[in-house]
Design an enzyme around this catalytic site. Structure first.
Site, PDB file in Angstrom:
ATOM      1  N   SER A 140      -9.601  -1.353  -4.590  1.00 58.00           N
ATOM      2  CA  SER A 140      -8.759  -2.462  -5.050  1.00 58.00           C
ATOM      3  C   SER A 140      -9.500  -3.782  -4.855  1.00 58.00           C
ATOM      4  O   SER A 140     -10.337  -3.899  -3.955  1.00 58.00           O
ATOM      5  CB  SER A 140      -7.463  -2.507  -4.231  1.00 58.00           C
ATOM      6  OG  SER A 140      -6.771  -3.709  -4.475  1.00 58.00           O
ATOM      7  N   TYR A 155      -3.768  -2.409   4.022  1.00 62.15           N
ATOM      8  CA  TYR A 155      -4.109  -1.923   2.674  1.00 62.15           C
ATOM      9  C   TYR A 155      -5.538  -2.364   2.314  1.00 62.15           C
ATOM     10  O   TYR A 155      -6.337  -1.568   1.829  1.00 62.15           O
ATOM     11  CB  TYR A 155      -3.087  -2.463   1.681  1.00 62.15           C
ATOM     12  CG  TYR A 155      -3.283  -2.036   0.240  1.00 62.15           C
ATOM     13  CD1 TYR A 155      -2.972  -0.751  -0.188  1.00 62.15           C
ATOM     14  CD2 TYR A 155      -3.763  -2.942  -0.709  1.00 62.15           C
ATOM     15  CE1 TYR A 155      -3.140  -0.373  -1.521  1.00 62.15           C
ATOM     16  CE2 TYR A 155      -3.925  -2.577  -2.037  1.00 62.15           C
ATOM     17  CZ  TYR A 155      -3.611  -1.290  -2.439  1.00 62.15           C
ATOM     18  OH  TYR A 155      -3.781  -0.925  -3.761  1.00 62.15           O
TER      19      TYR A 155
HETATM   20  P1  NDP Z   1       2.119   4.276  -8.520  1.00 67.86           P
HETATM   21  O1  NDP Z   1       2.999   4.132  -7.331  1.00 67.86           O
HETATM   22  O2  NDP Z   1       2.686   4.102  -9.872  1.00 67.86           O
HETATM   23  O3  NDP Z   1       1.371   5.681  -8.472  1.00 67.86           O
HETATM   24  C1  NDP Z   1       0.891   6.219  -7.274  1.00 67.86           C
HETATM   25  C2  NDP Z   1       1.257   7.673  -7.236  1.00 67.86           C
HETATM   26  O4  NDP Z   1       0.704   8.271  -6.039  1.00 67.86           O
HETATM   27  C3  NDP Z   1       2.772   7.885  -7.166  1.00 67.86           C
HETATM   28  O5  NDP Z   1       3.152   8.926  -8.059  1.00 67.86           O
HETATM   29  C4  NDP Z   1       2.980   8.281  -5.722  1.00 67.86           C
HETATM   30  O6  NDP Z   1       4.114   9.067  -5.497  1.00 67.86           O
HETATM   31  C5  NDP Z   1       1.723   9.075  -5.471  1.00 67.86           C
HETATM   32  N1  NDP Z   1       1.510   9.305  -4.041  1.00 67.86           N
HETATM   33  C6  NDP Z   1       1.903   8.525  -2.998  1.00 67.86           C
HETATM   34  N2  NDP Z   1       1.554   9.093  -1.840  1.00 67.86           N
HETATM   35  C7  NDP Z   1       0.908  10.241  -2.145  1.00 67.86           C
HETATM   36  C8  NDP Z   1       0.332  11.275  -1.375  1.00 67.86           C
HETATM   37  N3  NDP Z   1       0.329  11.226  -0.035  1.00 67.86           N
HETATM   38  N4  NDP Z   1      -0.235  12.323  -2.016  1.00 67.86           N
HETATM   39  C9  NDP Z   1      -0.226  12.396  -3.363  1.00 67.86           C
HETATM   40  N5  NDP Z   1       0.326  11.464  -4.145  1.00 67.86           N
HETATM   41  C10 NDP Z   1       0.881  10.387  -3.555  1.00 67.86           C
HETATM   42  O7  NDP Z   1       0.934   3.241  -8.300  1.00 67.86           O
HETATM   43  P2  NDP Z   1      -0.319   2.795  -9.168  1.00 67.86           P
HETATM   44  O8  NDP Z   1      -0.480   3.615 -10.369  1.00 67.86           O
HETATM   45  O9  NDP Z   1      -0.241   1.332  -9.264  1.00 67.86           O
HETATM   46  O10 NDP Z   1      -1.466   3.114  -8.113  1.00 67.86           O
HETATM   47  C11 NDP Z   1      -2.494   4.067  -8.302  1.00 67.86           C
HETATM   48  C12 NDP Z   1      -3.634   3.675  -7.383  1.00 67.86           C
HETATM   49  O11 NDP Z   1      -4.144   2.406  -7.789  1.00 67.86           O
HETATM   50  C13 NDP Z   1      -3.250   3.516  -5.911  1.00 67.86           C
HETATM   51  O12 NDP Z   1      -4.295   4.048  -5.102  1.00 67.86           O
HETATM   52  C14 NDP Z   1      -3.183   2.020  -5.731  1.00 67.86           C
HETATM   53  O13 NDP Z   1      -3.393   1.634  -4.398  1.00 67.86           O
HETATM   54  C15 NDP Z   1      -4.284   1.574  -6.653  1.00 67.86           C
HETATM   55  N6  NDP Z   1      -4.231   0.184  -7.078  1.00 67.86           N
HETATM   56  C16 NDP Z   1      -3.135  -0.275  -7.737  1.00 67.86           C
HETATM   57  C17 NDP Z   1      -3.100  -1.597  -8.136  1.00 67.86           C
HETATM   58  C18 NDP Z   1      -1.909  -2.175  -8.818  1.00 67.86           C
HETATM   59  O14 NDP Z   1      -1.833  -3.408  -8.912  1.00 67.86           O
HETATM   60  N7  NDP Z   1      -0.975  -1.378  -9.306  1.00 67.86           N
HETATM   61  C19 NDP Z   1      -4.234  -2.512  -7.889  1.00 67.86           C
HETATM   62  C20 NDP Z   1      -5.332  -1.899  -7.215  1.00 67.86           C
HETATM   63  C21 NDP Z   1      -5.329  -0.596  -6.838  1.00 67.86           C
HETATM   64  P3  NDP Z   1       5.472   8.299  -5.028  1.00 67.86           P
HETATM   65  O15 NDP Z   1       5.844   7.405  -6.165  1.00 67.86           O
HETATM   66  O16 NDP Z   1       6.413   9.439  -4.803  1.00 67.86           O
HETATM   67  O17 NDP Z   1       5.088   7.531  -3.784  1.00 67.86           O
END
Ligand code: NDP
Length: 249
Positions: A140, A155
């Protein structure tokens, strides 16, 4: 068709507006078969079914090694191989430094950093055997600029850890023809902010973005596609910013 015949594993791919699912859709358009992994097993299966019959969804808690190993076994049983791994799953918590409890610290570290480590450990033996693989890890902009956007310092620390881990993996796994890279998105409009991103905050953040908009999940999917495909065949240990110019360095 940049991924014709390839099998791609995407963690955190069940969230309807998430980066993982947007990437799964783009990869499928480019000919890949997708294994969606998510802590929400039913959601992962639903997402895969919506993508089409050749795709599969599996429950996987990336913070749990046994769960990652079991998911890898199921993926390899179902598809026979894995060419691409996107260690994409993550969580965030908008906490200030002194508000972070030991439990907050552990969960954010476990999902964001330990999760990349465990999931990669689960798939690397197979990739090594085939002497082929592309792993892309989700970091990120928060890691690069010290947060200050949405997630807390824990984070930023976890996502900075991902950068170091991925670079060390790239160095060690290069001789096995496994490439390891990172993406560092800025603020992308998904549900990770849990409805806590106010219009005021959104407007304030947009002022600091040269491209004058927040990112969409598709913007990150494009970078993942590049890293997964042979277009990036000589790229490893790299960090691709997808931030609209929010951080230029
Ligand atoms: P979302 O919350 O839409 O997607 C993340 C997914 O990961 C969710 O389906 C979530 O499930 C799942 N998840 C959470 N914990 C676990 C686990 N222990 N094992 C497996 N799956 C898990 O978020 P984003 O699409 O925005 O995020 C995707 C990635 O991008 C993340 O790593 C985030 O930190 C990173 N990111 C996002 C940014 C943003 O601005 N959106 C910016 C920079 C990085 P549930 O919903 O049930 O928790």
């Amino acid at each position: 068709m940049l991924l014709d015949g390839k099998v791609a594993v995407i963690s955190g791919g069940a969230s309807p507006r998430g980066i993982g699912l947007a990437t799964a859709k783009l990869f499928a358009e480019h000919g890949a078969r997708i294994a969606i992994l998510d802590i929400d097993a039913a959601g992962a299966q639903r997402a895969a079914t919506e993508l089409g019959p050749q795709h599969r969804g599996f429950g996987c808690d990336v913070a749990d090694l046994a769960s990652c190993q079991s998911a890898a076994t199921q993926v390899l049983d179902a598809f026979g191989k894995a060419d691409v791994l996107l260690a994409n799953a993550g969580i965030t918590q908008p906490l200030k430094f002194m508000e972070i409890s030991p439990e907050n610290w552990d969960r954010v570290m476990d999902v964001n950093l330990r999760g990349v480590f465990y999931l990669s450990q689960a798939f690397v033996p197979h990739m090594r055997e085939r002497r082929q693989g592309s792993i892309a890890c989700m970091s990120s902009v928060s890691a690069q600029r010290g947060g200050g956007i949405f997630g807390g310092p824990h984070y930023s620390a976890a996502k900075a850890g991902v950068l170091g881990l991925a670079k060390a993996m790239a160095r060690e796994l290069g001789p096995d023809n496994i490439r390891v890279n990172c993406v560092t998105p800025g603020l992308i409009q998904t549900d990770i902010t849990g409805g806590k991103l106010t219009d005021e905050l959104r407007a304030e953040i947009t002022k600091g973005i040269p491209l004058s908009r927040l990112g969409d999940a598709k913007d990150v999917a494009g970078a993942y596609l590049f890293l997964a495909s042979d277009l990036s065949s000589y790229i490893t240990g790299a960090v691709i910013d997808v931030n609209g110019g929010m951080l230029i360095h």
